[in-house]
Write a protein that holds these residues in place. Structure first.
Motif, PDB file in Angstrom:
ATOM      1  N   PRO A  38       0.836  -1.206   0.000  1.00 47.52           N
ATOM      2  CA  PRO A  38       0.000   0.000   0.000  1.00 47.52           C
ATOM      3  C   PRO A  38       0.866   1.249   0.000  1.00 47.52           C
ATOM      4  CG  PRO A  38       0.033  -1.007   2.182  1.00 47.52           C
ATOM      5  CD  PRO A  38       0.708  -1.973   1.253  1.00 47.52           C
ATOM      6  N   GLU A  39       0.371   2.284  -0.641  1.00 51.33           N
ATOM      7  CA  GLU A  39       1.093   3.551  -0.661  1.00 51.33           C
ATOM      8  C   GLU A  39       1.025   4.191   0.718  1.00 51.33           C
ATOM      9  OE1 GLU A  39       1.061   7.855  -3.023  1.00 51.33           O
ATOM     10  OE2 GLU A  39      -0.185   6.183  -3.705  1.00 51.33           O
ATOM     11  N   VAL A  40       2.161   4.460   1.287  1.00 53.28           N
ATOM     12  CA  VAL A  40       2.220   5.026   2.630  1.00 53.28           C
ATOM     13  C   VAL A  40       1.948   6.522   2.552  1.00 53.28           C
ATOM     14  CG1 VAL A  40       3.669   5.415   4.651  1.00 53.28           C
ATOM     15  CG2 VAL A  40       3.837   3.261   3.390  1.00 53.28           C
ATOM     16  N   ASP A  41       0.971   6.967   3.329  1.00 47.42           N
ATOM     17  CA  ASP A  41       0.592   8.381   3.335  1.00 47.42           C
ATOM     18  C   ASP A  41       1.476   9.133   4.326  1.00 47.42           C
ATOM     19  OD1 ASP A  41      -0.580  10.854   3.367  1.00 47.42           O
ATOM     20  OD2 ASP A  41      -2.640  10.120   3.565  1.00 47.42           O
ATOM     21  N   THR A  42       2.412   9.881   3.794  1.00 50.15           N
ATOM     22  CA  THR A  42       3.330  10.637   4.646  1.00 50.15           C
ATOM     23  C   THR A  42       2.873  12.073   4.854  1.00 50.15           C
ATOM     24  OG1 THR A  42       4.667  11.221   2.699  1.00 50.15           O
ATOM     25  CG2 THR A  42       5.303   9.242   3.929  1.00 50.15           C
ATOM     26  N   SER A  43       1.765  12.445   4.233  1.00 49.93           N
ATOM     27  CA  SER A  43       1.311  13.836   4.316  1.00 49.93           C
ATOM     28  C   SER A  43       0.130  14.033   5.260  1.00 49.93           C
ATOM     29  CB  SER A  43       0.916  14.340   2.922  1.00 49.93           C
ATOM     30  OG  SER A  43      -0.183  13.583   2.413  1.00 49.93           O
ATOM     31  N   ALA A  44      -0.444  12.944   5.746  1.00 52.26           N
ATOM     32  CA  ALA A  44      -1.626  13.060   6.596  1.00 52.26           C
ATOM     33  C   ALA A  44      -1.296  13.766   7.903  1.00 52.26           C
ATOM     34  CB  ALA A  44      -2.188  11.675   6.883  1.00 52.26           C
ATOM     35  N   THR A  45      -2.245  14.540   8.409  1.00 49.78           N
ATOM     36  CA  THR A  45      -2.103  15.198   9.699  1.00 49.78           C
ATOM     37  C   THR A  45      -3.259  14.775  10.595  1.00 49.78           C
ATOM     38  OG1 THR A  45      -3.310  17.142   8.900  1.00 49.78           O
ATOM     39  CG2 THR A  45      -0.900  17.186   8.737  1.00 49.78           C
ATOM     40  N   PHE A  46      -2.957  14.577  11.866  1.00 53.10           N
ATOM     41  CA  PHE A  46      -3.963  14.094  12.807  1.00 53.10           C
ATOM     42  C   PHE A  46      -3.973  14.965  14.058  1.00 53.10           C
ATOM     43  CE2 PHE A  46      -2.283  10.302  10.560  1.00 53.10           C
ATOM     44  CZ  PHE A  46      -3.440   9.931   9.886  1.00 53.10           C
ATOM     45  N   GLU A  47      -5.109  15.020  14.690  1.00 54.71           N
ATOM     46  CA  GLU A  47      -5.246  15.789  15.915  1.00 54.71           C
ATOM     47  C   GLU A  47      -4.363  15.186  17.006  1.00 54.71           C
ATOM     48  OE1 GLU A  47      -8.737  17.092  19.139  1.00 54.71           O
ATOM     49  OE2 GLU A  47      -9.271  16.187  17.199  1.00 54.71           O
ATOM     50  N   ALA A  48      -3.678  16.042  17.727  1.00 59.01           N
ATOM     51  CA  ALA A  48      -2.791  15.585  18.796  1.00 59.01           C
ATOM     52  C   ALA A  48      -3.563  14.770  19.823  1.00 59.01           C
ATOM     53  CB  ALA A  48      -2.123  16.783  19.469  1.00 59.01           C
ATOM     54  N   GLY A  49      -2.925  13.697  20.292  1.00 56.74           N
ATOM     55  CA  GLY A  49      -3.537  12.853  21.300  1.00 56.74           C
ATOM     56  C   GLY A  49      -4.334  11.696  20.750  1.00 56.74           C
ATOM     57  N   THR A  50      -4.607  11.692  19.441  1.00 60.83           N
ATOM     58  CA  THR A  50      -5.340  10.577  18.846  1.00 60.83           C
ATOM     59  C   THR A  50      -4.396   9.407  18.617  1.00 60.83           C
ATOM     60  OG1 THR A  50      -4.933  11.339  16.581  1.00 60.83           O
ATOM     61  CG2 THR A  50      -6.942  12.139  17.676  1.00 60.83           C
ATOM     62  N   THR A  51      -4.975   8.224  18.493  1.00 64.12           N
ATOM     63  CA  THR A  51      -4.164   7.043  18.201  1.00 64.12           C
ATOM     64  C   THR A  51      -3.397   7.237  16.904  1.00 64.12           C
ATOM     65  OG1 THR A  51      -5.717   5.607  19.356  1.00 64.12           O
ATOM     66  CG2 THR A  51      -4.240   4.556  17.774  1.00 64.12           C
ATOM     67  N   MET A  52      -4.052   7.830  15.913  1.00 61.73           N
ATOM     68  CA  MET A  52      -3.406   8.022  14.617  1.00 61.73           C
ATOM     69  C   MET A  52      -2.155   8.901  14.745  1.00 61.73           C
ATOM     70  SD  MET A  52      -6.899   8.043  14.605  1.00 61.73           S
ATOM     71  CE  MET A  52      -7.542   9.663  14.153  1.00 61.73           C
ATOM     72  N   ALA A  53      -2.255   9.975  15.535  1.00 59.77           N
ATOM     73  CA  ALA A  53      -1.113  10.867  15.717  1.00 59.77           C
ATOM     74  C   ALA A  53       0.016  10.152  16.453  1.00 59.77           C
ATOM     75  CB  ALA A  53      -1.549  12.110  16.481  1.00 59.77           C
ATOM     76  N   GLU A  54      -0.329   9.355  17.470  1.00 62.26           N
ATOM     77  CA  GLU A  54       0.693   8.641  18.230  1.00 62.26           C
ATOM     78  C   GLU A  54       1.400   7.609  17.360  1.00 62.26           C
ATOM     79  OE1 GLU A  54      -1.308   7.034  21.587  1.00 62.26           O
ATOM     80  OE2 GLU A  54      -1.529   8.968  22.604  1.00 62.26           O
ATOM     81  N   VAL A  55       0.631   6.900  16.540  1.00 58.91           N
ATOM     82  CA  VAL A  55       1.221   5.907  15.647  1.00 58.91           C
ATOM     83  C   VAL A  55       2.120   6.585  14.620  1.00 58.91           C
ATOM     84  CG1 VAL A  55       0.677   4.296  13.774  1.00 58.91           C
ATOM     85  CG2 VAL A  55      -0.592   4.167  15.937  1.00 58.91           C
ATOM     86  N   GLN A  56       1.635   7.675  14.049  1.00 61.20           N
ATOM     87  CA  GLN A  56       2.419   8.399  13.055  1.00 61.20           C
ATOM     88  C   GLN A  56       3.740   8.873  13.637  1.00 61.20           C
ATOM     89  OE1 GLN A  56       1.153  12.407  11.816  1.00 61.20           O
ATOM     90  NE2 GLN A  56       1.063  11.609   9.726  1.00 61.20           N
ATOM     91  N   GLU A  57       3.699   9.413  14.848  1.00 58.96           N
ATOM     92  CA  GLU A  57       4.923   9.906  15.487  1.00 58.96           C
ATOM     93  C   GLU A  57       5.882   8.762  15.793  1.00 58.96           C
ATOM     94  OE1 GLU A  57       6.373  12.546  19.364  1.00 58.96           O
ATOM     95  OE2 GLU A  57       4.237  12.095  19.066  1.00 58.96           O
ATOM     96  N   ALA A  58       5.337   7.631  16.256  1.00 53.92           N
ATOM     97  CA  ALA A  58       6.179   6.482  16.603  1.00 53.92           C
ATOM     98  C   ALA A  58       6.760   5.804  15.366  1.00 53.92           C
ATOM     99  CB  ALA A  58       5.378   5.481  17.414  1.00 53.92           C
ATOM    100  N   GLY A  59       6.048   5.878  14.241  1.00 57.52           N
ATOM    101  CA  GLY A  59       6.511   5.223  13.024  1.00 57.52           C
ATOM    102  C   GLY A  59       6.308   3.727  13.024  1.00 57.52           C
TER     103      GLY A  59
END
Length: 302
Positions: A38-59
Motif C-alpha cells: 500500500p502507498e504510505v501516506d506521509t502527508s496526513a495530519t492528525f489531531e494531537a492525542g489521537t491514536t493516529m497521531a501517536e502511531v504516526q509519530e512512533a513510526g
C-alpha cells in the motif's frame, strides 16, 4: 499510551515456531499471491492525542492477527503473517504513515483478542473477528470489512455428517473449534451433549486432531475452512450450507471513536481504490470456490 512490546512479540514468535513444528509442513505454507504494498501516506495530519497521531509519530503500529488461518492470517517461520486480514491491516497502517515492514505482528488467538486490546498490548486486532454485542462490552469495533458464514469440515470419506443437524443424531462424533470463538458457541445448540465439542487455542490443533482421529469434524467460518481444504488436498471437504452470518470487524480500544471513524474511512478508500479487491484476489481469493466480496455497509462508530 502506546507501549513497548518487543519482549511480548518475541515470545509470540517463539510460540509460533513451536506450534508449526508440531503441526506439520502445512502450517507454514499458503496460497497467498503477490500484492502491491500500500502507498504510505506521509502527508496526513492528525489531531494531537489521537491514536493516529501517536502511531504516526512512533513510526510503528502493533497489530494482532491470526497466525494459523490460510487465506486470512498464516505466519511463516519468521512469524510474519500473510492473508486478507493482513492486507487490510497493512492498508490501514499505511494511512497513518506506517509501512508494512514497520508493523509489529502479534498472534491473536480467539480467546485472547479482547485481552490484547484491553491491556494495551496491541493497537488493533484484525483477526477474523466477528462483531457481536458481548465483545462490544469490552472493546470497540470498526467495520465490518467482510461477512463470512459458519460451516463444517469433515474427512473426505465421511458420509455421516452432512450438516450441523446430524451432530445430535451421532453423539459419538466429536467436533472441534477454538476456545473463545463465535463458532464454538454457535455449534453448541446442535450437539447431543457438551462433550461432543472439543476446543483448542488455535485451529491448527483442530486440523491435527482430525488427522489423527481424535475428532471427526471442525467448525468455523467457511472461508477459513476453504483454506484448510485447499492446503490439505484430498483429506477434507466442506458439508452443508452456511448456517450463520459472521461480520468481521477490526477491534480497538473501547470508546476510541476517532480511531474507529478513521479505520472506516480507510476501509472505504481501500474499496474505492480497488486495493480491497486486489488484496482478496491475491489471498483468500486464491482458493477454489471463493468469490470476490464487496465491502459491507460499515457500522456507525459509537
Amino acid at each position: 499510551m502506546r507501549k513497548t512490546r518487543s519482549a511480548a512479540f518475541a515470545a509470540t514468535v517463539t510460540a509460533l515456531l513451536t506450534l508449526t513444528a508440531c503441526g506439520g509442513d502445512d502450517a507454514s505454507t499458503g496460497a497467498e499471491g503477490e500484492v502491491a504494498q500500500p502507498e504510505v501516506d506521509t502527508s496526513a495530519t492528525f489531531e494531537a492525542g489521537t491514536t493516529m497521531a501517536e502511531v504516526q509519530e512512533a513510526g510503528t503500529v502493533t497489530i494482532g492477527t491470526k497466525f494459523d488461518q490460510p487465506g486470512f492470517g498464516l505466519a511463516d517461520l519468521e512469524g510474519t503473517p500473510a492473508g486478507f486480514d493482513v492486507e487490510v491491516a497493512e492498508y490501514v497502517a499505511a494511512q497513518m504513515g506506517v509501512s508494512p515492514e514497520d508493523i509489529e505482528w502479534v498472534e491473536a488467538p480467539s480467546a485472547r483478542r479482547e485481552d490484547l486490546i484491553a491491556n494495551g498490548d496491541v493497537d488493533m486486532v484484525v483477526a477474523t473477528y466477528t462483531i457481536n454485542d458481548k465483545r462490544k462490552e469490552r472493546i470497540t469495533f470498526a467495520g465490518p470489512y467482510y461477512v463470512a458464514g459458519q460451516q463444517i469440515m469433515v474427512n473426505a470419506d465421511n458420509t455421516t455428517i452432512t450438516g450441523p443437524e446430524d451432530l445430535a443424531a451421532n453423539p459419538d462424533v466429536k467436533i472441534c473449534s477454538v476456545t473463545g470463538s463465535t463458532p464454538a458457541e454457535n455449534i453448541r445448540q446442535y450437539l447431543a451433549s457438551p462433550d461432543q465439542l472439543v476446543t483448542f487455542e488455535v485451529y491448527d490443533d483442530c486440523v491435527s486432531a482430525m488427522q489423527n482421529g481424535q475428532v471427526q469434524a471442525l467448525t468455523t467460518d467457511n472461508v477459513i475452512l476453504t483454506g484448510y481444504v485447499a492446503e490439505n488436498e484430498g483429506e477434507f471437504k466442506l458439508v452443508g450450507e452456511q448456517f450463520t452470518e459472521e461480520p468481521y470487524g477490526i477491534g480497538i480500544e473501547k470508546g476510541n471513536t476517532a480511531f474507529c471513524e478513521f479505520i472506516n474511512e480507510s476501509l472505504t478508500e481501500m474499496a474505492e481504490s480497488g486495493a480491497y479487491e486486489e488484496a482478496w484476489t491475491a489471498t483468500a481469493g486464491q482458493y477454489e470456490g471463493t468469490e470476490v466480496p464487496e465491502l459491507p455497509e460499515l457500522d456507525p462508530c459509537a
